[in-house]
Structures are given as structure tokens and as C-alpha cells.
Write a protein that holds these residues in place. Structure first.
Motif, PDB file in Angstrom:
ATOM      1  N   VAL A   1      19.361  -0.709 -44.241  1.00  0.00           N
ATOM      2  CA  VAL A   1      19.045  -1.187 -42.887  1.00  0.00           C
ATOM      3  C   VAL A   1      20.118  -2.165 -42.438  1.00  0.00           C
ATOM      4  CG1 VAL A   1      17.381  -2.405 -41.447  1.00  0.00           C
ATOM      5  CG2 VAL A   1      16.583  -0.865 -43.257  1.00  0.00           C
ATOM      6  N   TYR A   2      20.694  -1.896 -41.293  1.00  0.00           N
ATOM      7  CA  TYR A   2      21.760  -2.719 -40.723  1.00  0.00           C
ATOM      8  C   TYR A   2      21.284  -4.158 -40.531  1.00  0.00           C
ATOM      9  CZ  TYR A   2      25.522  -3.866 -37.338  1.00  0.00           C
ATOM     10  OH  TYR A   2      26.585  -4.419 -36.664  1.00  0.00           O
ATOM     11  N   ASP A   3      22.067  -5.108 -41.034  1.00  0.00           N
ATOM     12  CA  ASP A   3      21.718  -6.527 -40.960  1.00  0.00           C
ATOM     13  C   ASP A   3      22.399  -7.140 -39.738  1.00  0.00           C
ATOM     14  OD1 ASP A   3      21.070  -9.155 -41.344  1.00  0.00           O
ATOM     15  OD2 ASP A   3      21.888  -9.311 -43.365  1.00  0.00           O
ATOM     16  N   LEU A   4      21.586  -7.584 -38.772  1.00  0.00           N
ATOM     17  CA  LEU A   4      22.133  -8.182 -37.551  1.00  0.00           C
ATOM     18  C   LEU A   4      22.683  -9.582 -37.780  1.00  0.00           C
ATOM     19  CD1 LEU A   4      19.356  -7.146 -35.005  1.00  0.00           C
ATOM     20  CD2 LEU A   4      21.707  -6.300 -35.046  1.00  0.00           C
ATOM     21  N   TYR A   5      22.220 -10.256 -38.840  1.00  0.00           N
ATOM     22  CA  TYR A   5      22.580 -11.658 -39.051  1.00  0.00           C
ATOM     23  C   TYR A   5      23.086 -11.869 -40.473  1.00  0.00           C
ATOM     24  CZ  TYR A   5      19.655 -11.642 -34.915  1.00  0.00           C
ATOM     25  OH  TYR A   5      19.115 -11.341 -33.684  1.00  0.00           O
ATOM     26  N   PRO A   6      24.210 -11.242 -40.830  1.00  0.00           N
ATOM     27  CA  PRO A   6      24.732 -11.372 -42.189  1.00  0.00           C
ATOM     28  C   PRO A   6      25.209 -12.797 -42.450  1.00  0.00           C
ATOM     29  CG  PRO A   6      26.361 -10.341 -40.763  1.00  0.00           C
ATOM     30  CD  PRO A   6      25.113 -10.474 -39.948  1.00  0.00           C
ATOM     31  N   ALA A   7      25.034 -13.258 -43.667  1.00  0.00           N
ATOM     32  CA  ALA A   7      25.404 -14.635 -43.979  1.00  0.00           C
ATOM     33  C   ALA A   7      25.973 -14.733 -45.382  1.00  0.00           C
ATOM     34  CB  ALA A   7      24.191 -15.554 -43.831  1.00  0.00           C
ATOM     35  N   PHE A   8      26.841 -15.713 -45.569  1.00  0.00           N
ATOM     36  CA  PHE A   8      27.487 -15.982 -46.853  1.00  0.00           C
ATOM     37  C   PHE A   8      26.765 -17.162 -47.499  1.00  0.00           C
ATOM     38  CE2 PHE A   8      30.717 -17.727 -49.667  1.00  0.00           C
ATOM     39  CZ  PHE A   8      31.300 -16.587 -50.210  1.00  0.00           C
ATOM     40  N   PRO A   9      26.343 -17.030 -48.749  1.00  0.00           N
ATOM     41  CA  PRO A   9      25.566 -18.109 -49.390  1.00  0.00           C
ATOM     42  C   PRO A   9      26.441 -19.315 -49.734  1.00  0.00           C
ATOM     43  CG  PRO A   9      25.994 -16.351 -50.962  1.00  0.00           C
ATOM     44  CD  PRO A   9      26.509 -15.855 -49.637  1.00  0.00           C
ATOM     45  N   VAL A  10      25.918 -20.519 -49.437  1.00  0.00           N
ATOM     46  CA  VAL A  10      26.649 -21.742 -49.781  1.00  0.00           C
ATOM     47  C   VAL A  10      25.867 -22.628 -50.749  1.00  0.00           C
ATOM     48  CG1 VAL A  10      28.055 -21.853 -47.698  1.00  0.00           C
ATOM     49  CG2 VAL A  10      25.761 -22.848 -47.666  1.00  0.00           C
ATOM     50  N   GLY A  11      24.740 -22.119 -51.245  1.00  0.00           N
ATOM     51  CA  GLY A  11      23.963 -22.896 -52.213  1.00  0.00           C
ATOM     52  C   GLY A  11      22.735 -23.525 -51.587  1.00  0.00           C
ATOM     53  N   GLU A  12      21.909 -24.098 -52.423  1.00  0.00           N
ATOM     54  CA  GLU A  12      20.645 -24.673 -51.969  1.00  0.00           C
ATOM     55  C   GLU A  12      20.864 -26.012 -51.259  1.00  0.00           C
ATOM     56  OE1 GLU A  12      17.470 -23.171 -52.401  1.00  0.00           O
ATOM     57  OE2 GLU A  12      18.859 -21.509 -52.776  1.00  0.00           O
ATOM     58  N   ASN A  13      20.031 -26.257 -50.245  1.00  0.00           N
ATOM     59  CA  ASN A  13      19.941 -27.558 -49.566  1.00  0.00           C
ATOM     60  C   ASN A  13      21.267 -28.032 -48.978  1.00  0.00           C
ATOM     61  OD1 ASN A  13      17.179 -27.719 -50.423  1.00  0.00           O
ATOM     62  ND2 ASN A  13      17.911 -28.391 -52.439  1.00  0.00           N
ATOM     63  N   LYS A  14      22.045 -27.093 -48.475  1.00  0.00           N
ATOM     64  CA  LYS A  14      23.325 -27.444 -47.863  1.00  0.00           C
ATOM     65  C   LYS A  14      23.229 -27.555 -46.343  1.00  0.00           C
ATOM     66  CE  LYS A  14      25.787 -27.291 -51.691  1.00  0.00           C
ATOM     67  NZ  LYS A  14      26.411 -28.510 -52.257  1.00  0.00           N
ATOM     68  N   ILE A  15      22.213 -26.950 -45.746  1.00  0.00           N
ATOM     69  CA  ILE A  15      22.067 -26.924 -44.290  1.00  0.00           C
ATOM     70  C   ILE A  15      20.782 -27.645 -43.914  1.00  0.00           C
ATOM     71  CG2 ILE A  15      21.754 -25.433 -42.265  1.00  0.00           C
ATOM     72  CD1 ILE A  15      23.354 -23.273 -43.743  1.00  0.00           C
ATOM     73  N   CYS A  16      20.857 -28.517 -42.905  1.00  0.00           N
ATOM     74  CA  CYS A  16      19.634 -29.161 -42.414  1.00  0.00           C
ATOM     75  C   CYS A  16      19.479 -28.855 -40.930  1.00  0.00           C
ATOM     76  CB  CYS A  16      19.631 -30.663 -42.673  1.00  0.00           C
ATOM     77  SG  CYS A  16      20.764 -31.616 -41.655  1.00  0.00           S
ATOM     78  N   SER A  17      18.284 -29.089 -40.398  1.00  0.00           N
ATOM     79  CA  SER A  17      17.984 -28.682 -39.031  1.00  0.00           C
ATOM     80  C   SER A  17      17.377 -29.827 -38.234  1.00  0.00           C
ATOM     81  CB  SER A  17      17.001 -27.503 -39.044  1.00  0.00           C
ATOM     82  OG  SER A  17      15.745 -27.908 -39.560  1.00  0.00           O
ATOM     83  N   GLY A  18      17.523 -29.736 -36.909  1.00  0.00           N
ATOM     84  CA  GLY A  18      16.829 -30.622 -35.999  1.00  0.00           C
ATOM     85  C   GLY A  18      17.623 -31.817 -35.539  1.00  0.00           C
ATOM     86  N   ILE A  19      17.245 -32.286 -34.360  1.00  0.00           N
ATOM     87  CA  ILE A  19      17.935 -33.421 -33.753  1.00  0.00           C
ATOM     88  C   ILE A  19      17.766 -34.678 -34.593  1.00  0.00           C
ATOM     89  CG2 ILE A  19      16.118 -34.372 -32.248  1.00  0.00           C
ATOM     90  CD1 ILE A  19      19.635 -33.425 -31.054  1.00  0.00           C
TER      91      ILE A  19
END
Length: 899
Positions: free
Chosen positions: A327-345
Motif C-alpha cells: 500500500v502506497y505510503d502518503l507520509y513516508p518518514a525516516f526514523p530518528v529514534g525515540e523521544n526526539k520530536i515534541c509537539s505543541g506551542i
């Protein structure tokens, strides 16, 4: 909601009063006055402003207030409330400061800013000397020259004949300088003190007292002023033809020393305008500012527009899961490890608060005002005093930039300009760029906006990125303008400006910023869906990506000839669109790269990968292409659609000379799928007569006549897995019912359409044709039997065994890239041989790629992926044993160098 605050910010004071919106009357008992030092710190000035607002609001409930009108001298960004005064020794500490955010600390009322001279004029219109006038000029003479042109209560600008830019007179050339140097306090003081240094004065009031006491020299000075003023103002009165000229400002308190002389001289010149002095004096700007706010806030349709992206394509999700096999992946991503990205203002505010002073730079198309407002709300909840300094006030004015960029923008040409050689610094006034001063009394100082890293602050750098597709969706919704421009152009001109200018200089700046970035922010979702990670993790992720594999995040667009194949074969797309014409599979100027951590998908532009280490990616061809990734993959879908336009691409010399592009658009069509015996238009018929072909094209364009195109251009049947070669200068078009994988060199807008089947675009407008450019670039010798021999690929088997079959799909001698095709039964080991390799699964379900560094990734049918040169060796494994999988690979030919 009956009452408004009227505030006047002057060089020595802040004054405010309460105005009734229904009557325009001000209660004199409410007036509040605060002295300020315009040369003082930002904190001291702001405290004075906030004290006035706080005092005025006492005693009335919130629902009685309508808003605040603030009169303040320019230059100033009155729409957004950002101070731009610079180099006049007053309010220097406020340069770039977002005053709306400051006022929110004590008041949640909507705030409207207005030029102080305009506020003065409106006050006189609502209750003073200009009341009832159909057409008026109000001129104030004090510390400087203020001016306003009005039609009733409407403030006029340069769009009205006879009105100077912004309605300003102060900067109009006069005698050996500008008007402001002659019609201001400093003219009186400087002239008097030069003539009579032993009787030096500090103000005009003292000179007026001398004149009233009968001192002839003082009288003469006022008469000189009158003569200068008459000579200056007369042409504007003749051309604008106002009912009245109202004169105000402190110098007019001595009007009986010179006003009759002005009237007499104007009458002598046949100018019969009514001239009067103001009646409201210092109250005028308070009433004018309040009533202007009342007018603005009362307009219908003032509610903030919520639709800020014009597209039916979905916004990329903040979190996504890997898709199933096949199934074609619309949002492919490269892994950078756990807890590297955070969200929100809140996460972003935490980071800023830890550092205290930061620089926030980023790309064009970011919603900077929203970002400041959201962060401002968060910091106010935390009780923090934050000074927001905005970089765009340091930019040169739009007219200067337009003149500077004219050679790059191609005039009225709807499509083409010339790739600029400019740098981002060229957009800024150097003195202003270095004028931002953090306020040591604030808890946090933030310099924010495009180019912030150029200002020289010694502070950590946050970079805010936004994908190119989202920039265009925002542009189409009318929310994004070109860099430094004060109003949007039409979408076609805006995109051209992006391509040839904005994106070029912003990318150069981005490359300079990359090593210093301490936090990267993906702004496409905004608010609580902002995503961010450290600059160190970004660079490490890019480094690992450049040694293993990557897939860009594709995006999809409908078009006049678009089809239905992608809608039917790629799950997750919005099926409400009428068609899909393109998928930008690897169109690197407009694609992003996604990083994944704990399911989060943070996206940055593809350019970062090349700027981080293009040699890893390109290998042996790095010195040739440098940071320009050379190969493009995209889909052209005409299933149940229409033929593409008959077109060609520029020759190498032409694209360099005309558009300043280093290499040209050499293409191939790989037929991924087909139905109902489709055709590809390619090359000329043997009996082609160039002059006749050119005349027929021009006649069709001029008169809307249909062309029997097959009389001039050959057609070939298009079977699944065929490859057609389209070197520059070749006439071509895909026919309907083809699903084309376009394998090409990276340029992609340099298509000269010569015949488009008399078709309209999706907005019902004719699509631009470039008949003459096409004729200038066509190779008419590509005709007859030669086309089938040279431009229809004839595959050759290079290697065959029980594990895989390798075929060479030779490209044209003009192509700098070559194509291989692999049919994989179980697995194959591949070497990069010093070249970047671009792959697509063109049949079968999926493959798994394993690199020598131990990374693994699945790639599904119709997905494009890239193996950088630095990967050296890797394995491709068929994930469905017993079912063959076919892949095509494009790569740079050995030893290639530009002609």
C-alpha cells in the motif's frame, strides 16, 4: 459595546480619553496624560502606554468597550501594530516591536493603529474644522510635518490621483532637502540659532513670544516660513482641489503671525480653498483614532478568515502509522529514534523560556503573526514579559524591491523569469537590520521573522520551516505574499516570483543557517500541532539519511488533462477532486522530508539534505551538480483524462542564457500502466515543414482553430513498461489513458506549450502557450524513421540468473542519466558505484531495502526511493516470494560533466 479608547502616542507623552462611538464625543473628564521619554528604553515607553490604557479602562465592565484606537507617528506597520520608526532619535528602542502583543498584557480589547496625522485629520472631520467637508487636506506642523488627504471620513492614498504615496508630504523633495526639514520645529530653531547664537532658543513658542513683543527678526522668520509653505503646498491644492485646508500642530498656535500671509498669497495664485486652523488641537487625534477604530471594527466581514489553504488535498497528519505491505505510503518518514520530536506551542515556549533571548528565522509562507500571537498567549499565561521584535520592518520598501528584482521577474511573462543572483541581505536596509535592540528589563526577548539570523544577535537560533505545497495552498487562499511585497499578485505571478526569486534566496539563507540551528520547527499544522526537534538531531538524521536511503513526501495536484488512476490506486487521497494530473514523487525543489519519532511526522524541506552534505548524496557527480539534486521522478496521470499539451523543453544553451538555469529539462516517459491502446506523441513526421508548422500554431493560438496535429507529429503505441526518450528540443505529449512515470533531469517548469487542444484550465481560463519559445528550441531533424530508432528505447539484457534479471534501458546521448530495470525473484545486491540511485517499484507489491549500516525499510508499489552514493552497497529483497517485482533505477552516467 459603546465606548472606545482613543490614545495618542507622541514624542513626549501618551494621552488618552474615552470616546462614545455613536456620537464621536469625548468626555474631557476621562483624559489621562503620561509623560514619556521617547529616547528611553522599550520598557519605560511601554509602561507609559499601558498605564494610560489601564487607567482609562477602570470603572467600566468589559462588555461596554468596543476597542482601542491608537494614533502613533510613522513609519509604522499600522495593520499589524509593529513599530518601524528608525534613525530619528525617538522611539529607537521600539524599532521592530510588536505593540499589539504588548497591549495584550493589560487588555484583551481589539486594537487598531492609525498614523497620528491621519488621526488628527479624522478628529477634525468628526468634530472640528473639517466637519462636513467632502474633500479635505489636514496638515500638521510640529516636531515634523504630518499630512492627510480625505474624501469625507475616508483616508486616501496614492491610489487616488493627486495624492502622494501614503498621503505623506514630509518626504517630498523641497528646495535643497525634503519638506520635513522646512516645516517643523527644527527649521525655526536651527535658522534662528544660526543667525543669533547669543539668543539661542529651544522651541518655537519662545520665537513666537519674541515676535509678539515686536522683535522684527522673529517676525521675518515666520514670514519666511509662510512663503516656503505657500510655495510648497500650492501645487497639491491645485491638483487635489480640496474644499478646505485645515492646519494644525503646535506651530499653528502662532498662526496669526503667518496665516494671513499664506491665505493672501494663495488667493493671488487663484487658489480659493477655505483655510482654517484646527479646533480640537490635542483632542483631535484621540477622537480620530477612536472613531477610526469604531469604523474598522464595525465593517462587515471583519471576522478573521478561517480557511487559510485553498486545496482539497489533506493536511499531513501530525502522527501517522506505517502502511501495510503493497500500500502506497502518503507520509513516508525516516526514523530518528525515540523521544526526539515534541509537539505543541507549550513545548516551543518551554524551549524559548529556558534560553531567555532567541532568534527565530524561517521560510517565506510561515504564518508569523499567528505564531507570535499563540506564543504570546502562552507566555502571558505564564506571567512572562516578552518583547517581540519583527524583522520585516527592516526590509526595503516594496517599490525599491520591485525595481531591484525587475531583471529577474520577466515582466508580464506569466511563467518565466530568470534565477536571481541576489542574497537575502539585499532585501534589508543594513542600518535597520542592525537596529533591533533587546530590552534588558524584559523576561524574554525574541527577534522573529525572515532574515532574523542576519541581525547579529548573539542568541540561539530557531528555524521555522513550511512545505512548498502548503506555501502554495496558502498562496491560493490569499494568505501568502512574495518576500517583501505589501500586497499579493495573482497566483501565476506569485508562483513565478517564488520560483525565480524568493525560494532561491531563502534557500541560500537556509544553507547558511543550517549549522547554527538549535531547534527546527515544522509549522504547517500550527498551534498545538507544531512539531519540533533539536538542530543536532536534525543534522544527525540528515547525515544518516545521506548514507542509507530516503523517500520524499509526495504531493498531488489536479490539472486540465488529469486522470483517475492515482485516485483509484493510492488510498488516503481526497477523492472529491475532479482528477489528479501530477504526483510530485521526487520533485525536490517542492518536496519535503519527514522524520519519525514516537509516531510523529516532522517535515523539513528537501534542501536541508543537500545543504547538510551533498557529497554523501551525489558521490562522483557532486562537483558537477553541487546542491542541485539532478534527477526527477513524477507521475502524469491521463487515465480517463486528456492528452497533454504538445510541447518541448529548452536547449541547454537557451535555458542558461534565458533563465540562468545550470542544466535543462531532459525527460523520458516510462509507461507505468495503460489502457485502451493509448498513444504517445513524439518527434515529427518525415515531411515536416518548420515554417508551416510555426504558422499553423500561431494561427491556432490567435484564432482558436483546431490543428490536425498528427499531420506534423508522430504517434507511437504506449505499452506498459515502454520507455520513450525526450531530450530537450523534442516535440512530444502523452496521450490519454497513460499512467506515465516521468524520469527526468530535475528542472520542471520549463515546458513550452505550443498546442493545447483549445482546452481551458480548471478555472475556465486559457492555459498560457509559448509558441515562439518552442519554435526557437525544436530540433526538426528528429523526424521520420529516426524517431523510432533514437527516441523509442530498445532494452538490452545485461544479466540474468535465478535471482534477478537486469536490463539496460538506454537513454539518449543528450541525457546525463541512464536507466536500468530489475526483475527481482528473491533478492539482489546492488552497488552504488559512486552514484546516487533513484528507484521506483513499477510492478509487484513491495521490496525491502537493507543497507550495510543495518537499516531496513520497505518500499511499496509505485513508491519512489533514493539510495545515496555513500550507501555503497545494499540489498533489495522481494517481500512476496513467488511473485516477481519489477523496479526501475535512474542514475548519473559515468564521467558526466556539463557541456
Amino acid at each position: 459595546m459603546e465606548y472606545l479608547l482613543g490614545i495618542d502616542i507622541g514624542g513626549t507623552h501618551v494621552k488618552g480619553g474615552i470616546v462614545t462611538g455613536t456620537t464621536g464625543k469625548m468626555d474631557q473628564r476621562t483624559i489621562v496624560y503620561e509623560k514619556i521619554d521617547a529616547g528611553g528604553s522599550a520598557t519605560s515607553i511601554i509602561k507609559g502606554i499601558l498605564r494610560v490604557i489601564t487607567a482609562l479602562k477602570k470603572g467600566r465592565s468589559e462588555n461596554e468597550w468596543r476597542g482601542i484606537g491608537i494614533a502613533i507617528p510613522g513609519p509604522f506597520d499600522y495593520t499589524r501594530g509593529i513599530a518601524a520608526i528608525h534613525g530619528v532619535r525617538k522611539f529607537d528602542a521600539l524599532f521592530g516591536l510588536d505593540l499589539k502583543e504588548e497591549i495584550k498584557r493589560v487588555c484583551s480589547l481589539p486594537v487598531v493603529f492609525l498614523n497620528d496625522a491621519s488621526a488628527y485629520a479624522l478628529g477634525e472631520y468628526y468634530g472640528g474644522a473639517a466637519q462636513g467637508s467632502e474633500r479635505s487636506m489636514v496638515v500638521t506642523v510640529g516636531t515634523g510635518l504630518g499630512s492627510t488627504f480625505m474624501a469625507r471620513e475616508e483616508i486616501l492614498d496614492e491610489t487616488t490621483p493627486a495624492v502622494p504615496e501614503h498621503g505623506y508630504l514630509y518626504n517630498i523633495p523641497f528646495r535643497d532637502s525634503i519638506a520635513d526639514d522646512y516645516f517643523s520645529t527644527r527649521w525655526f530653531v536651527t535658522n534662528w540659532n544660526h543667525r543669533f547664537p547669543d539668543k539661542a532658543v529651544m522651541d518655537v513658542k519662545t520665537l513666537a513670544e519674541y515676535a509678539y513683543r515686536g522683535e522684527q527678526a522673529a517676525k521675518v522668520l515666520f514670514e519666511e516660513f509662510a512663503d516656503h509653505f505657500t510655495g510648497f503646498i500650492a501645487p497639491f491644492l491645485r491638483h487635489f482641489c480640496p474644499d478646505c485646508l485645515v492646519l494644525g500642530g503646535n506651530i499653528m498656535r502662532g498662526a496669526d503671525l503667518f496665516l494671513e500671509r499664506i491665505k493672501s498669497e494663495l488667493e493671488t495664485q487663484g487658489i480659493g480653498v477655505r483655510i482654517d486652523t484646527c479646533r480640537l488641537w490635542e483632542d483631535a487625534p484621540l477622537i480620530g483614532a477612536a472613531m477610526y477604530a469604531n469604523q474598522v471594527l464595525g465593517r462587515s466581514g471583519m471576522e478573521e478568515e478561517t480557511v487559510k489553504r485553498n486545496t482539497k488535498q489533506y493536511l499531513a497528519p501530525m502522527k501517522a502509522q506505517a502502511t501495510p505491505r503493497g500500500v502506497y505510503d502518503l507520509y513516508p518518514a525516516f526514523p530518528v529514534g525515540e523521544n526526539k520530536i515534541c509537539s505543541g506551542i507549550g513545548c516551543l515556549a518551554d524551549w524559548i523560556e529556558r534560553h531567555g533571548q532567541v532568534v527565530i528565522d524561517g521560510y517565506g509562507g510561515v504564518f508569523w503573526d499567528e505564531l507570535v500571537s499563540e506564543l504570546g498567549d502562552e507566555f502571558r499565561r505564564r506571567g512572562k514579559c516578552v518583547r517581540w521584535f519583527r524583522t520585516d520592518v527592516a526590509m526595503r520598501d516594496a517599490r525599491t524591491l520591485e525595481e531591484m528584482l525587475a531583471p529577474d521577474l520577466g515582466g508580464e511573462d506569466p511563467l518565466f523569469g530568470r534565477v536571481t543572483e541576489r542574497q537575502l541581505r539585499d532585501w534589508f536596509d543594513p542600518g535597520k537590520l542592525n537596529a533591533f535592540r533587546p530590552d534588558q528589563e524584559a523576561d524574554i526577548n525574541v527577534l522573529i521573522g525572515i532574515g532574523a539570523a542576519l541581525a547579529g544577535w548573539k542568541a540561539p537560533l530557531i528555524y521555522v520551516d513550511v512545505p512548498k505545497n502548503e506555501i502554495q495552498f496558502r498562496m491560493r487562499a490569499g494568505w501568502v505574499k512574495n518576500l517583501g511585497m505589501n500586497k499579493p499578485k495573482n497566483n501565476q505571478q506569485t508562483y513565478k516570483h517564488f520560483f525565480f526569486v524568493d525560494w532561491v534566496v531563502l534557500n541560500r539563507h537556509k544553507a547558511e543557517c543550517l549549522p547554527q540551528i538549535e531547534l527546527i520547527v515544522d509549522e504547517q499544522r500550527r498551534g498545538q500541532q507544531l512539531l519540533m526537534m533539536s538542530g543536532e538531531d536534525l543534522r544527525e538524521g540528515l547525515h544518516r539519511m545521506g548514507r542509507n536511503f530516503f523517500r520524499v513526501r509526495p504531493w498531488f495536484e489536479p490539472g486540465a488533462w488529469g486522470g483517475q488512476w492515482m485516485k483509484q490506486h493510492i488510498p488516503g487521497l481526497n477523492e472529491e477532486v475532479p482528477n489528479l494530473a501530477w504526483s510530485f514523487e521526487l520533485m525536490v525543489l517542492e518536496n519535503g522530508l519527514m522524520f519519525e519519532s514516537n509516531g510523529y511526522r516532522l517535515e523539513v524541506s528537501f534542501d536541508f539534505l543537500m545543504y547538510n552534505d551533498y557529497r554523501q548524496v551525489l558521490g562522483e557527480s557532486a562537483d558537477v551538480f553541487k546542491t542541485d539534486f539532478p534527477i526527477r521522478f513524477d507521475f502524469l496521470d491521463t487515465f480517463d483524462g486528456g492528452n497533454l499539451s504538445v510541447q518541448c523543453h529548452p536547449r541547454t544553451t537557451y535555458i542558461r542564457e534565458q533563465f540562468n538555469m545550470p542544466f535543462t529539462q531532459d525527460e523520458t516517459y516510462y509507461i507505468l500502466d495503460s489502457r485502451q491502446n493509448p498513444q504517445v506523441y513524439l518527434g515529427f513526421q518525415e515531411n515536416i515543414r518548420p515554417e508551416e508548422f510555426g504558422e499553423v500554431l500561431k494561427q491556432s493560438q490567435a484564432e482558436g482553430k483546431t490543428i490536425d496535429i498528427e499531420k506534423y507529429v508522430q504517434k507511437f503505441p504506449a505499452h506498459k513498461h515502454d520507455l520513450f526518450l525526450i531530450p530537450n528540443g523534442t516535440v512530444h505529449a502523452s496521450g490519454k489513458n497513460c499512467m506515465v512515470l516521468e524520469i527526468s533531469s530535475a528542472p520542471y517548469i520549463f515546458t513550452f506549450k505550443m498546442y493545447d487542444w483549445l482546452r481551458l484550465d480548471l478555472n475556465g481560463k486559457p492555459r498560457p502557450l509559448n509558441v515562439q519559445r518552442g519554435m526557437d528550441n525544436l530540433y526538426f531533424e528528429r523526424k521520420g524513421e529516426r524517431v523510432a530508432k533514437e527516441l523509442v528505447c530498445h532494452p538490452e539484457v545485461l544479466e540474468k540468473n535465478e535471482h534477478y534479471t537486469l536490463e539496460h534501458l538506454p537513454t539518449h546521448e543528450k541525457h546525463f542519466y541512464d536507466v536500468h530495470r530489475y526483475t527481482v525473484e528473491d533478492a539482489v545486491e546492488v552497488e552504488t558505484e559512486g552514484s546516487c540511485q533513484v528507484w521506483m517499484v513499477v510492478e509487484g507489491k513491495a521490496v525491502r531495502v537493507e543497507t550495510r549500516e543495518g537499516m531496513r525499510q520497505r518500499f511499496n508499489y509505485a513508491e519512489t526511493f533514493v539510495i545515496p552514493a555513500a550507501a555503497a552497497t545494499y540489498r533489495i529483497i522481494n517481500e512476496t516470494p513467488g511473485e516477481k517485482v519489477i523496479l526501475v533505477k535512474a542514475f548519473i552516467k559515468k564521467g558526466y560533466g556539463f557541456e
